[in-house]
Every structure is written in C-alpha cells, then in structure tokens.
Scaffold this motif. Structure first.
Motif, PDB file in Angstrom:
ATOM      1  N   GLY A   5      -3.757   8.928  -8.645  1.00  9.83           N
ATOM      2  CA  GLY A   5      -4.600   9.106  -7.467  1.00  9.83           C
ATOM      3  C   GLY A   5      -5.877   8.294  -7.556  1.00  9.83           C
ATOM      4  N   VAL A   8      -5.507   4.562  -6.553  1.00 11.52           N
ATOM      5  CA  VAL A   8      -5.141   4.183  -5.186  1.00 11.52           C
ATOM      6  C   VAL A   8      -5.855   2.907  -4.723  1.00 11.52           C
ATOM      7  N   TYR A  12      -4.063  -0.534  -3.583  1.00 14.29           N
ATOM      8  CA  TYR A  12      -4.280  -1.113  -2.257  1.00 14.29           C
ATOM      9  C   TYR A  12      -4.549  -2.602  -2.356  1.00 14.29           C
ATOM     10  N   SER A 345      -8.682   1.551   1.237  1.00 19.85           N
ATOM     11  CA  SER A 345      -7.432   1.966   0.598  1.00 19.85           C
ATOM     12  C   SER A 345      -6.965   3.311   1.139  1.00 19.85           C
ATOM     13  N   PHE A 346      -7.888   4.241   1.362  1.00 17.98           N
ATOM     14  CA  PHE A 346      -7.501   5.540   1.898  1.00 17.98           C
ATOM     15  C   PHE A 346      -7.103   5.444   3.370  1.00 17.98           C
ATOM     16  N   VAL A 349      -3.487   4.054   3.106  1.00 18.15           N
ATOM     17  CA  VAL A 349      -2.531   5.022   2.556  1.00 18.15           C
ATOM     18  C   VAL A 349      -2.257   6.150   3.548  1.00 18.15           C
ATOM     19  N   THR A 350      -3.300   6.692   4.146  1.00 15.03           N
ATOM     20  CA  THR A 350      -3.092   7.803   5.076  1.00 15.03           C
ATOM     21  C   THR A 350      -2.326   7.354   6.315  1.00 15.03           C
ATOM     22  N   TYR A 358      -5.481  11.161   8.277  1.00 16.52           N
ATOM     23  CA  TYR A 358      -6.438  10.098   8.611  1.00 16.52           C
ATOM     24  C   TYR A 358      -7.666  10.685   9.302  1.00 16.52           C
ATOM     25  N   THR A 363      -9.658  13.445   3.373  1.00 16.41           N
ATOM     26  CA  THR A 363      -9.725  12.037   2.988  1.00 16.41           C
ATOM     27  C   THR A 363     -11.128  11.671   2.514  1.00 16.41           C
ATOM     28  N   ALA A 366     -11.523  13.108  -0.952  1.00 14.05           N
ATOM     29  CA  ALA A 366     -10.716  12.344  -1.911  1.00 14.05           C
ATOM     30  C   ALA A 366     -11.414  11.030  -2.278  1.00 14.05           C
ATOM     31  N   ALA A 367     -12.013  10.378  -1.283  1.00 14.95           N
ATOM     32  CA  ALA A 367     -12.757   9.147  -1.563  1.00 14.95           C
ATOM     33  C   ALA A 367     -13.968   9.423  -2.445  1.00 14.95           C
ATOM     34  N   LEU A 439     -14.382   6.952   7.095  1.00 13.16           N
ATOM     35  CA  LEU A 439     -13.401   8.013   6.898  1.00 13.16           C
ATOM     36  C   LEU A 439     -13.736   9.342   7.569  1.00 13.16           C
TER      37      LEU A 439
END
Length: 491
Positions: A5, A8, A12, A345-346, A349-350, A358, A363, A366-367, A439
């Motif tokens: 994780g 990621v 990316y 990258s997130f 991925v989302t 998204y 998200t 997570a970032a 995000l």
C-alpha cells in the motif's frame, strides 16, 4: 500488504511510464516547457539548499558556541519559522510586495521558510560534540576557522546532509509558495495540468520527471553520506564546550540573525496581522467548519498512520534483518515522493479499481498515511528500542498470553512515542495542501484549502484568519521538534 500500500505511488510512476510508451512519453518530456521547468527546479534546489545550510549551520553555531548576546532567545526564535507554513510565508511576502516573483523571490521565501530543517539537526549535533577534540586542535595551533572546518564540520556532515535532503524534497514538493510568486516548477505545472486535463498524460509525464529528480536526490544524499559515521564512547569530556568570543563580529552577527528573523517571521506575520485587521465578520464565518473538518481528517490520518507504522517499527526493532530493512525502506521511499505524486497515484488507482472511493475521506486519509509515515515511524522506533523485551518475557513467564503482555506492558511504555508520532502526523496533515486539494471530497474545506481558495483569489482579508489558524496549529509540532533537538522543553 502494508508495504504494498505504501508503494502505490512508486507503482503509479512505473505504470504511467509503461502505459504511455516511449513515443508518447518522449514527446511529452522532451519539449521546451519541460526544459524550462527543469532549469527552474534545478536552480531552485542548487541555490536554495546551500543557502539553507549556511543559515542553519551558521545559526546553530552562533547560538550554541559563541558569546552572541541574547543567544538563548535566538536559539528558540531560529526554530520558529517552521511554525509558518511556506505557502503562508509566501502569502505574507506577496501581499506586502506584489511585484515580488521569479527565481530569486522563490529562493528567498523558501530559504527563510526551510532553513530550520537544517538548523535543528545541526543544533542537536553541535550540542552532542565532544569539546575535547576542538581543544586538542587549538592546542596544536589551529585557529577558530580551521577548527570549525577541519574538526567540527566533518562531525556535522550526517546531520547537515539529512537536513539538506529534507529541504531539497520540500522544494521539489512545494506548490502554494511558488504559485503565489508566479514561479513555475514541476509541482506547480502538474497541478495546472491536472486541473486542466484531469490527470491526463501531461500530468503523468511531469510526475515521472519529478519522481526521477527525487530518486536522484536520494541517491546523491546516500552517496555523499557513504559509510561514514561519527560516534564516541562514553560521555566525552565532562565540561561544557568553550564559547568563542565574537569581538568585532558581534554587531554583524546580531544584524545577520536579526535580518533572517525579520524576513522569516516579521514580514509574513506583519502581513497576516495587517490583513486580519481588515477582515470583516464574514471572513470568520466558515473558519469553525474548516477547523472541524481539518481536525477530523487530521485525527483520522494520525490514528491510521500510527496503526500502519507500528508493525513496521516492531519488525525493525524486534526482528531486525534484511526483510525488516526492505519493508522500512519501502515506506521511506514512497514517502519521499512529493505529495502531488502521491495524490495522482491515488486518483489513478481509485478511478481504475474502486471508483466509489474517488474523492472520499478514505482516499485523503490513505494519502496522509503514505506522506507522513516517516513522522510516525521515527518516534515509534526510538520509543520501542527503549522498551526492554525482558519485561514482556517476565509477563509471559507469569502465564500472561503474548498479546496481553504487549498490551499491558509494552504499549503503556510506548504511549509517549505514540503521542509524539500522532501529534507530528496530525499537524502535518492539518497543514497539507496539494494532496488535499486533489483528493478531498466535494464540499470539504480544510483550513489549508480554505486559505488557499481565498488567497489565490487575492482575497487576502478572508485568507488571514485561516493563515493565523495554520500558524497556531503548527506551534506544537515545532515545540516537539525543538525539544527533541535540544533535549529540553520550551518555557
């Protein structure tokens, strides 16, 4: 899974390169605009990093080893610029001098904002030096300058290189400060490309170049550091280091420190206060909502980051080995990339795998975990290394299950480290701008994004309350860093 994780953003970058293919990638990378951005970014780092080293090391030496008048006050004051986020400092300068823009404006603001990142580790290193080495050098006829460059400077090498690397990565990642000053870097260009083409190939190509620059910096710092280390057995010489009289250099030294503090603190804070006094009641209307949303995201980010960091720290301390080093290195490598790369990258991925996530709070958090993982890892690893494993063994010998022994014995002793790591992550998340802009869910306004929304529209009075709140939120983190560097609390 946790390491995957954290990787990621790396995935990316690699996937983006393969997805575009060489023809499209080369067409996007090898063009005049990218060359301009590369020159701007390289010049910013090449000029800004040495400038922060000079200010950081010079300031640390003056307040720790000379007879500079008021050095106790200056010791704290030189760390204080970290409490003003770089984009708030840039807002202060740009609103005071609207014509201020370009490379040298960016170098000035960035240097004044980031030199404490070198000053604090340099201060900690100088405080830990054995004065007997310097005394021996003087007894052999070396002058003060020779002693500094031939005896002291080599012992500061690792601390200064680490601080310089952090500064360089901040310069590559900074967006808001340079956008105010109308100075284009890869990060500012990526944000513009994302906003205009929704994370299209142009943004991905620029992100690849920016990630490559980060990896080059990491490699350069590692090569410069080499295998050198400086350590001493025991406490060294028991007496305090001799303070050097400045003599005729006293006034120039005072003037230099005062000028640095005026540029780093007085100018931005004066501008913030000036605009705050012009703000009407409407400017304060949404501050409470932004503060609550910031607090919610920051606390969630802190809790999740601590939860992710604990297994990494546990493996590194209790089960050291190649695998533990590999996993920990993966976490640091991913976190070294600019927040804009993490955010892109997130987004990718989302949208590709879980579109429902998204632009959700999940998200964003997570970032934050990826970006701020080192802030939690460092204190957790240090705290865990100070907890004797024999205490758990004693508990297990009394028929306490292993998990219960850890909860009842180790975790309580680890609480100070958990608190320090959580505070650093939460305060970093509260001030984070770039990833949050990309995000955050629609309708979410943190203190940083609310400040940016008003300031970028040149509505300086409306931005001022958010600027003040950002500074206040940063003060506890700076106090923690100063305490760690000096080994004493602020009073």
């Amino acid at each position: 899974m946790l390491a995957l994780g954290a990787l990621v953003p790396i995935g990316y970058v690699v996937q983006a390169a393969f997805a575009m293919g060489w023809d499209q990638l080369s067409a996007l990378v090898f063009r005049p605009k990218v060359g301009e951005l590369l020159v701007n970014t390289v010049l910013l780092v090449a000029i800004g990093v040495p400038a922060t080293v000079v200010l950081g090391v010079g300031g640390a030496w003056l307040v720790e080893r000379t007879t500079l008048p008021g050095r106790g006050v200056f010791k704290v004051a030189l760390a204080a610029p970290l409490a003003i986020p770089a984009f708030v400092a840039s807002y202060g300068w740009a609103s005071a001098l609207p014509s201020m823009n370009g490379l040298w404006a960016a170098v000035l603001v960035a240097t004044l904002a980031y030199f404490p990142l070198v000053y604090l580790p340099a201060l900690a290193a100088i405080r830990g030096l054995d004065p007997a080495l310097e005394e021996s050098a003087r007894s052999l006829g070396m002058g003060s300058w020779a002693v500094f460059f031939r005896v002291v400077a080599p012992q500061l090498r690792l601390a200064v290189l680490g601080g310089a690397l952090v500064v360089a990565l901040h310069l590559l990642a900074e967006y808001g400060a340079f956008a105010f000053l109308r100075f284009d870097t890869f990060t500012t260009a990526i944000v513009v490309a994302y906003e205009s083409m929704f994370a299209g190939p142009n943004a991905a190509a620029l992100g690849l170049v920016l990630a490559l620059l980060c990896l080059i910096l990491l490699g350069a710092e590692s090569a410069a550091r080499g295998r050198a280390h400086y350590a001493r057995v025991g406490g060294g010489s028991p007496h305090p280091a001799e303070t050097l009289g400045l003599g005729p250099l006293t006034l120039p030294a005072l003037a230099a420190v005062a000028a640095v503090l005026a540029g780093a603190l007085v100018v931005p804070l004066t501008s913030v206060v000036r605009w705050l006094l012009r703000a009407d009641a409407a400017a304060f209307g949404d501050v409470g909502v932004a503060a609550l949303q910031t607090l919610g995201l920051a606390l969630a980010g802190a809790l999740c980051t601590i939860a992710v960091a604990l297994p990494f720290a546990w493996l590194a301390v209790r089960y050291p080995g190649r695998l533990a080093r590999l996993l920990e290195g993966a976490a640091y490598l991913a976190s070294s990339l600019p927040a804009i790369i993490v955010a892109l990258s997130f987004v990718a991925v989302t949208l590709a795998f879980v579109p429902s996530l998204y632009q959700t709070a999940f998200t964003v958090v997570a970032a934050y975990v990826v970006i701020f993982l080192p802030r939690a890892l460092v204190p957790l690893r240090a705290g865990l290394s100070q907890v004797p494993e024999s205490l758990e063994e004693a508990a297990r010998a009394l028929a306490v299950p292993p998990a219960a022994a850890r909860l009842r014995v180790t975790v309580p002793l680890l609480l100070p480290a958990i608190g320090a790591g959580a505070a650093l992550v939460a305060l970093g998340a509260a001030n984070e701008l770039t990833a949050t802009l990309l995000l955050a869910p629609t309708g979410t306004s943190t203190v940083a994004t609310s400040f940016w929304s008003a300031a970028s529209a040149l509505d300086y009075p409306t931005a001022a309350p958010y600027a003040v709140l950002l500074v206040l939120l940063s003060v506890p983190a700076v106090a923690l860093m100063f305490t760690h560097a000096t080994g004493r609390t602020l009073r």
